[in-house]
Design an enzyme around this catalytic site. Structure first.
Site, short mmCIF file in Angstrom:
data_model
loop_
_atom_site.label_atom_id
_atom_site.label_comp_id
_atom_site.label_asym_id
_atom_site.label_seq_id
_atom_site.Cartn_x
_atom_site.Cartn_y
_atom_site.Cartn_z
N VAL A 135 6.31 30.46 27.53
CA VAL A 135 5.00 30.58 28.19
C VAL A 135 4.07 29.70 27.36
O VAL A 135 3.67 30.07 26.27
CB VAL A 135 4.50 32.03 28.23
CG1 VAL A 135 3.12 32.11 28.87
CG2 VAL A 135 5.48 32.90 29.00
N PRO A 136 3.77 28.52 27.88
CA PRO A 136 3.29 27.42 27.01
C PRO A 136 1.83 27.53 26.62
O PRO A 136 1.00 26.74 27.03
CB PRO A 136 3.55 26.18 27.85
CG PRO A 136 3.43 26.66 29.27
CD PRO A 136 3.91 28.10 29.28
N CYS A 137 1.53 28.49 25.78
CA CYS A 137 0.15 28.65 25.32
C CYS A 137 -0.29 27.44 24.49
O CYS A 137 -1.48 27.20 24.34
CB CYS A 137 0.00 29.94 24.52
SG CYS A 137 1.17 30.13 23.18
N HIS A 138 0.68 26.69 23.97
CA HIS A 138 0.30 25.52 23.18
C HIS A 138 -0.31 24.42 24.04
O HIS A 138 -0.93 23.51 23.52
CB HIS A 138 1.53 24.99 22.42
CG HIS A 138 2.66 24.56 23.31
ND1 HIS A 138 3.57 25.47 23.85
CD2 HIS A 138 3.03 23.35 23.76
CE1 HIS A 138 4.45 24.80 24.58
NE2 HIS A 138 4.15 23.53 24.55
N ARG A 139 -0.12 24.51 25.36
CA ARG A 139 -0.69 23.48 26.24
C ARG A 139 -2.11 23.81 26.68
O ARG A 139 -2.66 23.13 27.54
CB ARG A 139 0.19 23.28 27.48
CG ARG A 139 1.58 22.77 27.13
CD ARG A 139 2.40 22.43 28.37
NE ARG A 139 3.79 22.21 27.99
CZ ARG A 139 4.84 22.79 28.60
NH1 ARG A 139 4.63 23.59 29.64
NH2 ARG A 139 6.06 22.55 28.17
#
Length: 169
Positions: A135-139
């Site tokens: 779940v790409p919270c880094h994006r």
DNA sequence: CCACGGTGGTAGA
DNA sequence: TCTACCACCGTGG
């Protein structure tokens, strides 16, 4: 966030960047931990868990390795996001729409879930994301192409974005 | 560059 | 309840 006691099965994922740990409930993948020095060992050996979870773990491992390499994840196992509030789930769902190599601001996420003024709250929901990387919270970055923050090591956010080819200031 | 006010959701007392 | 946080954002010096 309410803490519901759940039996979780924890399994390791080896990557070039260290050993991640994945946690499964009976509903699906419920959490991922970044590699840490004290090496949070898997609670069970893969052979001793239900075949259903073994199959999920194969998907998790493959997807995790790809994203860490800066590639698209491929197929996901089912996610168990039952620990999150309704608001948090909405934010996490919106993050899943961001493709590899792209980034959105906290404000854009707030707008995407129909609460354009809940900008700061979106940041809080990102930090509460139990399944980082997949779940790409880094994006999710700050407005104006700035990096923003990260719950654990900021280094991970920079590294993952860089490998996906995202330029931040 | 910095300060500040407006925000909404969450956790803890 | 009430209060104090915040991975924010725009505006104004």
């Amino acid at each position: 966030m309410k803490t519901v006691p759940r039996n979780l099965v924890s399994l390791s994922v080896s990557t070039p960047d260290g050993i991640f740990t994945a946690h499964y409930s009976e509903r699906g993948l419920a959490g991922i931990n970044f590699p840490s020095k004290q090496n949070p060992a898997a609670t069970r050996e893969p052979e001793n868990v239900p075949t259903k979870i073994q199959a999920w773990h194969r998907l998790t491992s493959a997807a995790l390795k790809r994203v860490v390499a800066g590639e698209a994840p491929g197929k996901f196992p089912p996610f168990d996001l039952s620990a999150g509030t309704e608001f948090q789930c909405a934010v996490w769902q919106a993050m899943l729409q961001i493709q590899s190599g792209q980034a959105k601001s906290y404000g854009e996420i707030a707008q995407a879930i129909g609460k354009p003024k809940a900008v700061r709250a979106v940041g809080g929901a990102c930090g509460a994301n139990p399944i980082p990387v997949l779940v790409p919270c880094h994006r999710v970055i700050a407005a104006g192409g700035k990096i923003g923050g990260f719950s654990s090591d900021m280094n991970w956010k920079r590294t993952l974005l860089k490998r996906e080819g995202v330029i931040v200031s």
